[in-house]
Design a protein around this motif. Structure first.
Motif, PDB file in Angstrom:
ATOM      1  N   ARG A  89      -7.032   9.236  -2.545  1.00  0.00           N
ATOM      2  CA  ARG A  89      -7.970   7.688  -2.727  1.00  0.00           C
ATOM      3  C   ARG A  89      -7.275   6.657  -2.748  1.00  0.00           C
ATOM      4  O   ARG A  89      -7.798   5.598  -2.539  1.00  0.00           O
ATOM      5  CB  ARG A  89      -8.659   7.880  -4.159  1.00  0.00           C
ATOM      6  CG  ARG A  89      -9.813   8.945  -4.166  1.00  0.00           C
ATOM      7  CD  ARG A  89     -10.121   9.384  -5.465  1.00  0.00           C
ATOM      8  NE  ARG A  89     -11.292  10.289  -5.695  1.00  0.00           N
ATOM      9  CZ  ARG A  89     -12.685  10.306  -5.467  1.00  0.00           C
ATOM     10  NH1 ARG A  89     -13.210   8.864  -5.552  1.00  0.00           N
ATOM     11  NH2 ARG A  89     -13.419  11.208  -5.576  1.00  0.00           N
ATOM     12  N   LEU A  90      -6.034   6.718  -2.867  1.00  0.00           N
ATOM     13  CA  LEU A  90      -4.895   5.650  -3.026  1.00  0.00           C
ATOM     14  C   LEU A  90      -4.298   5.109  -1.975  1.00  0.00           C
ATOM     15  O   LEU A  90      -3.355   4.362  -2.025  1.00  0.00           O
ATOM     16  CB  LEU A  90      -4.267   5.367  -4.503  1.00  0.00           C
ATOM     17  CG  LEU A  90      -4.914   6.042  -5.596  1.00  0.00           C
ATOM     18  CD1 LEU A  90      -3.862   6.350  -6.687  1.00  0.00           C
ATOM     19  CD2 LEU A  90      -5.907   4.751  -6.145  1.00  0.00           C
ATOM     20  N   VAL A  96      -4.984   1.827   1.216  1.00  0.00           N
ATOM     21  CA  VAL A  96      -5.953   1.009   0.757  1.00  0.00           C
ATOM     22  C   VAL A  96      -5.207   0.020   0.057  1.00  0.00           C
ATOM     23  O   VAL A  96      -4.043   0.460  -0.618  1.00  0.00           O
ATOM     24  CB  VAL A  96      -7.159   1.589  -0.023  1.00  0.00           C
ATOM     25  CG1 VAL A  96      -8.043   2.346   0.887  1.00  0.00           C
ATOM     26  CG2 VAL A  96      -6.646   2.677  -1.132  1.00  0.00           C
ATOM     27  N   SER A  97      -5.966  -1.094  -0.306  1.00  0.00           N
ATOM     28  CA  SER A  97      -5.426  -1.949  -1.329  1.00  0.00           C
ATOM     29  C   SER A  97      -5.772  -1.409  -2.816  1.00  0.00           C
ATOM     30  O   SER A  97      -7.085  -1.328  -2.805  1.00  0.00           O
ATOM     31  CB  SER A  97      -6.106  -3.213  -0.990  1.00  0.00           C
ATOM     32  OG  SER A  97      -5.392  -4.219  -1.923  1.00  0.00           O
ATOM     33  N   VAL A  98      -5.030  -1.101  -3.538  1.00  0.00           N
ATOM     34  CA  VAL A  98      -5.470  -0.584  -4.824  1.00  0.00           C
ATOM     35  C   VAL A  98      -5.861  -1.784  -5.807  1.00  0.00           C
ATOM     36  O   VAL A  98      -5.200  -2.632  -6.121  1.00  0.00           O
ATOM     37  CB  VAL A  98      -4.060   0.110  -5.530  1.00  0.00           C
ATOM     38  CG1 VAL A  98      -4.390   0.718  -6.989  1.00  0.00           C
ATOM     39  CG2 VAL A  98      -3.673   1.057  -4.540  1.00  0.00           C
ATOM     40  N   THR A  99      -6.973  -1.543  -6.281  1.00  0.00           N
ATOM     41  CA  THR A  99      -7.458  -2.451  -7.307  1.00  0.00           C
ATOM     42  C   THR A  99      -7.809  -1.813  -8.618  1.00  0.00           C
ATOM     43  O   THR A  99      -7.940  -0.385  -8.574  1.00  0.00           O
ATOM     44  CB  THR A  99      -9.138  -3.007  -6.723  1.00  0.00           C
ATOM     45  OG1 THR A  99      -9.760  -1.865  -6.468  1.00  0.00           O
ATOM     46  CG2 THR A  99      -9.003  -3.803  -5.412  1.00  0.00           C
ATOM     47  N   ALA A 146     -10.610  -1.218  -9.962  1.00  0.00           N
ATOM     48  CA  ALA A 146     -11.645  -0.367  -9.910  1.00  0.00           C
ATOM     49  C   ALA A 146     -11.289   0.810  -9.347  1.00  0.00           C
ATOM     50  O   ALA A 146     -11.609   2.001  -9.426  1.00  0.00           O
ATOM     51  CB  ALA A 146     -12.574  -1.058  -9.218  1.00  0.00           C
ATOM     52  N   LEU A 147     -10.599   0.695  -8.026  1.00  0.00           N
ATOM     53  CA  LEU A 147     -10.071   2.018  -7.390  1.00  0.00           C
ATOM     54  C   LEU A 147      -9.338   2.813  -8.095  1.00  0.00           C
ATOM     55  O   LEU A 147      -9.494   4.130  -8.125  1.00  0.00           O
ATOM     56  CB  LEU A 147      -9.427   1.569  -6.163  1.00  0.00           C
ATOM     57  CG  LEU A 147      -9.121   2.632  -5.121  1.00  0.00           C
ATOM     58  CD1 LEU A 147     -10.321   3.325  -4.413  1.00  0.00           C
ATOM     59  CD2 LEU A 147      -8.251   1.881  -3.888  1.00  0.00           C
ATOM     60  N   LEU A 148      -8.460   2.254  -8.918  1.00  0.00           N
ATOM     61  CA  LEU A 148      -7.495   3.185  -9.738  1.00  0.00           C
ATOM     62  C   LEU A 148      -8.173   3.848 -10.954  1.00  0.00           C
ATOM     63  O   LEU A 148      -8.274   4.919 -11.041  1.00  0.00           O
ATOM     64  CB  LEU A 148      -6.542   2.168 -10.409  1.00  0.00           C
ATOM     65  CG  LEU A 148      -5.325   2.810 -11.189  1.00  0.00           C
ATOM     66  CD1 LEU A 148      -4.722   4.024 -10.161  1.00  0.00           C
ATOM     67  CD2 LEU A 148      -4.490   2.021 -11.547  1.00  0.00           C
ATOM     68  N   ARG A 185       0.857  -1.263  -0.011  1.00  0.00           N
ATOM     69  CA  ARG A 185      -0.011  -0.074   0.048  1.00  0.00           C
ATOM     70  C   ARG A 185       0.840   1.298  -0.066  1.00  0.00           C
ATOM     71  O   ARG A 185       2.059   1.286   0.411  1.00  0.00           O
ATOM     72  CB  ARG A 185      -0.898   0.146   1.250  1.00  0.00           C
ATOM     73  CG  ARG A 185      -1.847  -1.057   1.416  1.00  0.00           C
ATOM     74  CD  ARG A 185      -2.643  -1.456   2.609  1.00  0.00           C
ATOM     75  NE  ARG A 185      -3.261  -2.248   2.377  1.00  0.00           N
ATOM     76  CZ  ARG A 185      -4.743  -2.581   3.149  1.00  0.00           C
ATOM     77  NH1 ARG A 185      -5.168  -1.249   3.759  1.00  0.00           N
ATOM     78  NH2 ARG A 185      -5.469  -3.631   2.995  1.00  0.00           N
ATOM     79  N   GLU A 227     -11.504   4.864 -10.487  1.00  0.00           N
ATOM     80  CA  GLU A 227     -11.994   5.725  -9.594  1.00  0.00           C
ATOM     81  C   GLU A 227     -11.382   7.168  -9.391  1.00  0.00           C
ATOM     82  O   GLU A 227     -11.571   8.240  -9.660  1.00  0.00           O
ATOM     83  CB  GLU A 227     -12.600   5.357  -8.297  1.00  0.00           C
ATOM     84  CG  GLU A 227     -13.844   4.722  -8.206  1.00  0.00           C
ATOM     85  CD  GLU A 227     -14.126   4.321  -6.879  1.00  0.00           C
ATOM     86  OE1 GLU A 227     -13.906   4.995  -6.042  1.00  0.00           O
ATOM     87  OE2 GLU A 227     -14.730   3.216  -6.558  1.00  0.00           O
ATOM     88  N   ALA A 228      -9.896   6.859  -9.146  1.00  0.00           N
ATOM     89  CA  ALA A 228      -8.979   7.935  -9.151  1.00  0.00           C
ATOM     90  C   ALA A 228      -8.904   8.452 -10.306  1.00  0.00           C
ATOM     91  O   ALA A 228      -8.640   9.758 -10.290  1.00  0.00           O
ATOM     92  CB  ALA A 228      -7.637   7.216  -8.542  1.00  0.00           C
TER      93      ALA A 228
END
Lengths: 795, 291
Positions: B231-232, B235-238, B240-242, B208, B244-245
């Motif tokens: 946002r990153l 957290v565990s970056v997935t 989907a999260l990336l 992380r 969003e970012a």
């Protein structure tokens, strides 16, 4: 590796210690590297003044009052001259030639009179004691302009709603040519037909040394000396004399070292004409050196074509027909004296040229616009014709699912089919498309590259291979300009003489702008005479001190000037052997010249050194047998008569990678195989090819003059106009096939433009090859990241 | 292409330079490396009455470590940053960035202080100092001021520097344990101004980000410290999260249109850079590919 296709047998060049075909250093290298070059930019003369031109900020405007009173009072100002005032010294010109039927243009003045027609056209000249003082004064000149509607889009230039730039011409059409060979409609009706719109950015040649001229009117001699970086000194002499009301004998043009030309410096520019006239008006030397910004705004631009192309192909790969409809905008005037119709004319001449297909229909239209003038730049018309032709061939191959190499193999003119002619009437003496292609495939290991490409695609790495065959016009005869009435010589002359110590002085009418004219002349003369190159001194670029001739442009220096050098050296050699035979009580046939000495032709035994022969001839002619009048100077001229042009051919390949997320292209490797006939100096030829390729790669990826809708050039600087730089260039591997022209003893054809002719086409085909999995095809250059991302639908 | 006439004064000390600036106000320009100023003057885009040449002020030159700070004098040239062992050890982001600045001839003359004071939104060093959370040290008639890099840049060629102030140094926190850096820019040719660029500093703990500072450049009127980075963190970056970012990043940007790239293209390239940056810093190549 070189494949030679010359007929066996010894020529005058096959001699002991011949320099032909050898990489020897240029004789001028040390001089240039030690900073002893003689560039016009560096020239200083007593009482020399500097001129700066106030240039129009508008693309199209009527000129009202010009108020220069405040400027005239500035320190260092000598004179401020308007177009109206200069008109009394120099007459206007019209850039047309009679063999380009229907070509029209309007009278152009050295400095604009009444009206300006492009942003950058000169409105007034400020002559001062220094460039800086002139620039200071320039800021204090007020000009009333009435802005007029600007014609900027070539596609609407002929619309009735578009203003006509020159009312006297009736419309904005400068030139139109159509051609119809065979039966295109019939051929298309029996074929798959593929079509595309090809778009070419407007670009320019960016020389390290800008255009530079010093004009020195000597009222006492009634003679004008023009020091200028030009490719064609005798042309400049003719034009300057004509428009200043002088005899040619009253004008001397001197052209020493030139910091790059690329065709930019083969034209007559208004500001140069103004400089000649200002010197005459002010009776003192006047210097003009363009700065970078005004170079972008006034050095000729080129390309800027939109060309719709169609190709017919059968399922077995047979190409049945080509058709093009080409449109180009050339600025407000046809350039003088070579005209701005030549590029479009070349496109018509060259499309489809490497291929067998005989059905060909073409239309080219050349329109006026309120942008900088366009004219001939390296490889005139070739990159457009080659990109259209080779782009269409690749599209046809894709349509029928054939490999791009295979479709070329099936359609390129066979190597044993010569002499033959193209549908546009171009005569080919001997080309080598198939052996060149075979050699290229071997150099690039085509099959292995295809396998690598396939393997990388599986890892989302998109690489492409692009191939482009091309033909190139070189060694032009009078068919290029002379027949149209231009006083531009297609012949060249060389004079060689043995001096009193056995060295050789050689004067040639070809010119040197870095490509090695001086070297190749010395190599030929040294080889034919049997004299070492360090004893050969070459003089170029001086209308008082060289034979009359065309100069160096259109890939003609080696082929035409080189042949004149060979023939002159042959005569001098014969004359030397005649004298030697008399002195040595031998026969001319029994003697030879090797390593600066007369030797026995049979056993090579030395008989007499050349300096000894020269000593006798010049100082002790009384010891010669009666009746001998030695002639140790010889002059010969040459012009091609049999073929209008010596066509060359070649093929290029590009291997590149497209980052499909960013649109950036990385050039990985480039290969060229070309056939320029006899190679005089392999290193010089390869340098020409590489330099030409780089200019073609610049067009493919980077270079574009960007105008806005009001006709403003918005990137006239080196930060925003992207010239190709070494960091982005791939390794360029070069191979040769040698098919000498039989029209000359030398057998050399031109090599200066081959690289530029095909480079952009190879890159465009490679990019499309890389993008094939995405179904995207791009037929526009430069291939910027923005263009590629747009085609991929990413933005 | 000759500069209009101007007066010239070679400052003998910082105090002397400040006196000259106080005397001439905004009619004066400070000459440091001259790599932006001189071309602008030769093109007559700028015509200052007087140049205050600070090139002889040895006190403004040099790189030193002081406690947790790397202090870089304003006159330190790009080439010095490129070869400095201290920079390589404590702020390698600067070294990586400088390698992309123009060409050797320009790097041999250009200075860090000149680049920051010039504040070209497409240049590399302003984004670096923002990403590194550096402090800009300036001196004026009232003494010294220390300005956070994030508060220094006000717009195109516009900074918090007053006409009578001189930028004297930059202080960069030294890289701590777990620090990782990423620098990349998309430029048409080597050495050109970037279409979009990213200077990033991160602290990676396990899989992380414990910290992540993303300094984008050429995406607006000044270097941008992207809030999307938050946002990153931790957290565990997935993928989907990336994603969003990157969407959030696009909303933060206000890119300009120019001849090389449209705003849409700049937003697109910034998103690509963010993905590739995260993939590189976390050593997870799969995150760098478009989802």
């Amino acid at each position: 590796m070189t494949v030679t296709r010359a007929p066996a047998g010894l020529s005058v060049l096959d001699r002991p210690n011949s320099y032909i075909g050898k990489t020897v250093p240029r004789p001028n290298l040390d001089r240039l590297l030690q900073g002893r070059g003689q560039y016009v930019s560096d020239l200083e003369l007593p009482r020399m003044a500097h001129v700066v031109f106030l240039r129009s900020p508008y693309a199209h405007a009527r000129i009202g009052a010009i108020d220069a009173d405040a400027a005239k009072r500035m320190p260092g100002v000598i004179s401020i001259v308007t177009g109206r005032e200069l008109e009394r010294v120099i007459t206007p010109w019209v850039g047309v030639l009679s063999h380009l039927k229907g070509l029209k243009s309007a009278p152009q003045h050295a400095i604009a009179v009444d009206k300006v027609c492009w942003q950058g056209e000169a409105v007034a000249a400020i002559v001062a004691t220094s460039r800086a003082a002139a620039e200071d004064a320039m800021e204090h000149i007020a000009v009333d302009y009435e802005e007029l509607g600007a014609v900027t889009d070539m596609r609407t230039a002929l619309d009735s709603a578009t203003p006509v730039i020159h009312a006297s011409l009736g419309d904005n059409l400068a030139f139109e040519r159509t051609l119809n060979a065979g039966d295109v409609d019939h051929a298309f009706s029996e074929s798959e037909v593929v079509e595309a719109d090809f778009v070419f950015g407007r670009h320019t040649g960016v020389t390290l040394e800008p255009r530079a001229v010093v004009a020195d009117w000597n009222a006492a001699e009634a003679r004008l000396t023009i020091y200028q970086g030009t490719q064609a000194p005798h042309m400049v002499q003719n034009i300057a004399a004509l428009h200043l009301g002088l005899k040619e004998a009253q004008v001397r043009v001197v052209c020493k070292d030139v910091g790059g030309s690329f065709g930019i410096k083969v034209h007559i520019y208004a500001d140069e004409m103004a400089t000649y006239a200002l010197s005459k008006l002010l009776r003192r030397p006047v210097k003009f050196v363009a700065d970078r910004v005004e170079s972008f705004n006034t050095d000729i631009h080129a390309r800027d074509h939109r060309c719709r192309g169609r190709i017919g192909v059968k399922p077995d790969g047979t190409i049945t027909a080509f058709e093009i409809d080409d449109l180009t905008g050339i600025g407000p005037y046809s350039m003088y004296p070579r005209t701005s119709a030549i590029e479009a004319n070349q496109v018509v001449n060259l499309v489809g040229g490497p291929y067998v297909a005989l059905n060909y229909r073409a239309r080219a239209r050349v329109v006026f616009q309120n942008k900088n003038v366009m004219c001939q730049y390296r490889a005139v018309g070739h990159p457009i014709a080659c990109s259209v032709t080779e782009g269409l061939v690749d599209l046809a191959a894709a349509k029928i699912g054939m490999d791009p190499v295979e479709i070329r193999r099936r359609n390129l003119i066979a190597d044993d089919a010569y002499p033959c002619a193209s549908p546009s009437g171009m005569k080919f003496e001997q080309l080598s498309h198939h052996v060149s292609l075979a050699k290229l495939l071997q150099m690039m290991d085509y099959d292995a590259l295809r396998a690598e490409q396939a393997a990388l695609r599986a890892r989302n790495i998109y690489r492409g291979i692009g191939i482009a065959s091309f033909i190139e016009v070189t060694n032009p005869s009078a068919a290029f300009y002379g027949v149209g009435g231009a006083k531009i010589s297609s012949q060249d002359g060389v004079a060689v003489r043995l001096d009193a110590q056995g060295s050789v002085i050689c004067q040639t009418s070809i010119t040197e702008q870095g490509q090695g004219s001086e070297s190749l002349t010395a190599q030929i003369v040294g080889s034919v005479l049997g004299v070492s190159m360090d004893r050969v001194r070459v003089t170029l670029g001086d209308t008082d001190n060289t034979p009359y001739g065309g100069g160096t442009w259109a890939s003609r220096g080696a082929g035409i000037g080189g042949e004149a050098a060979l023939q002159a050296a042959k005569v001098l050699r014969r004359n030397i052997l005649d004298v030697a035979a008399a002195i040595l009580q031998s026969t001319p046939a029994g003697l030879d010249i090797v390593n600066n000495s007369i030797v026995n032709a049979g056993d090579g035994a030395p008989r007499m050194e050349l300096n000894e022969l020269a000593r006798i001839v010049y100082f002790r002619p009384d010891t010669l047998p009666p009746g001998i009048q030695p002639e140790l100077m010889a002059t010969r001229h040459f012009v091609p008569r049999q073929y209008p042009f010596a066509f060359t051919n070649g093929v290029q390949a590009s291997w590149l990678e497209v980052d499909t997320e960013t649109g950036f292209v990385t050039l990985l490797k480039h290969w060229v195989v070309e056939d320029c006939g006899t190679i005089i100096n392999p290193q010089l030829v390869d340098e020409q090819i590489r330099g030409g390729v780089v200019q073609g790669l610049g067009a493919a990826l980077f270079e574009k003059c960007i105008y806005d809708e009001r006709g403003q050039l918005t990137n006239a600087n080196m930060a925003d106009y992207l010239v190709p730089m070494s960091g982005e260039m791939p390794d360029i591997e070069i191979g040769h096939v040698v098919s000498p022209t039989q029209e000359t003893e030398l057998g050399a054809k031109g090599a200066g433009e081959a690289g530029t002719a095909g480079a952009a086409a190879a890159v465009a085909n490679a990019v499309n090859d890389a993008l094939r999995p995405f179904g995207a095809t791009i037929t526009e250059i430069p291939l910027t990241p923005q263009v590629i991302l747009t085609a991929l639908g990413r933005i | 292409m000759k500069a209009a006439a101007f007066a010239y004064a070679r400052a003998t000390s910082v105090v002397n330079a400040l006196e000259l600036l106080a005397a001439h106000g905004d009619k004066a320009k400070v000459l440091s490396g001259g790599q932006s100023l001189m071309p602008a003057m030769n093109l007559r885009l700028l015509s200052p009455d007087i140049l205050v040449d600070i090139g002889g002020l040895a006190e403004l030159r040099g790189i030193a470590v002081r406690g947790d700070l790397l202090a870089i004098g304003a006159l330190t040239r790009h080439v010095d940053l490129l070869h400095s062992p201290e920079v390589a050890l404590h702020a390698p982001l600067l070294r990586d960035a400088v390698a992309q600045v123009a060409h050797p001839a320009i790097r041999n003359r250009g200075t860090i202080g000149g680049s920051l004071a010039h504040a070209d939104p497409a240049s590399e060093l302003p984004a670096c100092v923002v990403a590194l959370d550096a402090t800009i040290v300036v001196r004026g008639p009232l003494g010294e001021r220390r300005i956070a890099a994030t508060a220094f840049f006000n717009g195109i060629y516009d900074t918090a520097l007053a006409p009578d102030e001189l930028l004297v140094a930059v202080e960069v926190p030294v890289a701590g344990h777990g620090s990782a850096f990423f620098f990349h820019e998309y430029a048409r040719r080597h050495g050109d101004y970037a279409l979009v660029g990213l200077a990033a500093r991160a602290v990676v703990a396990g899989d992380r980000f414990a910290e992540l500072r993303l300094g984008f450049f050429a995406v607006g009127d000044r270097p941008l410290l992207a809030a999307a980075a938050n946002r990153l963190i931790n957290v565990s970056v997935t993928p989907a999260l990336l994603a969003e970012a990157t969407t959030a990043l696009a909303d933060e940007l206000d890119p300009q249109e120019d001849q090389q790239a449209s705003p849409a293209m700049r937003r697109h390239l910034a998103a690509v850079l963010l993905r590739r940056c995260v993939a590189a810093l976390l050593a997870r190549p799969e995150l760098g590919v478009t989802s």
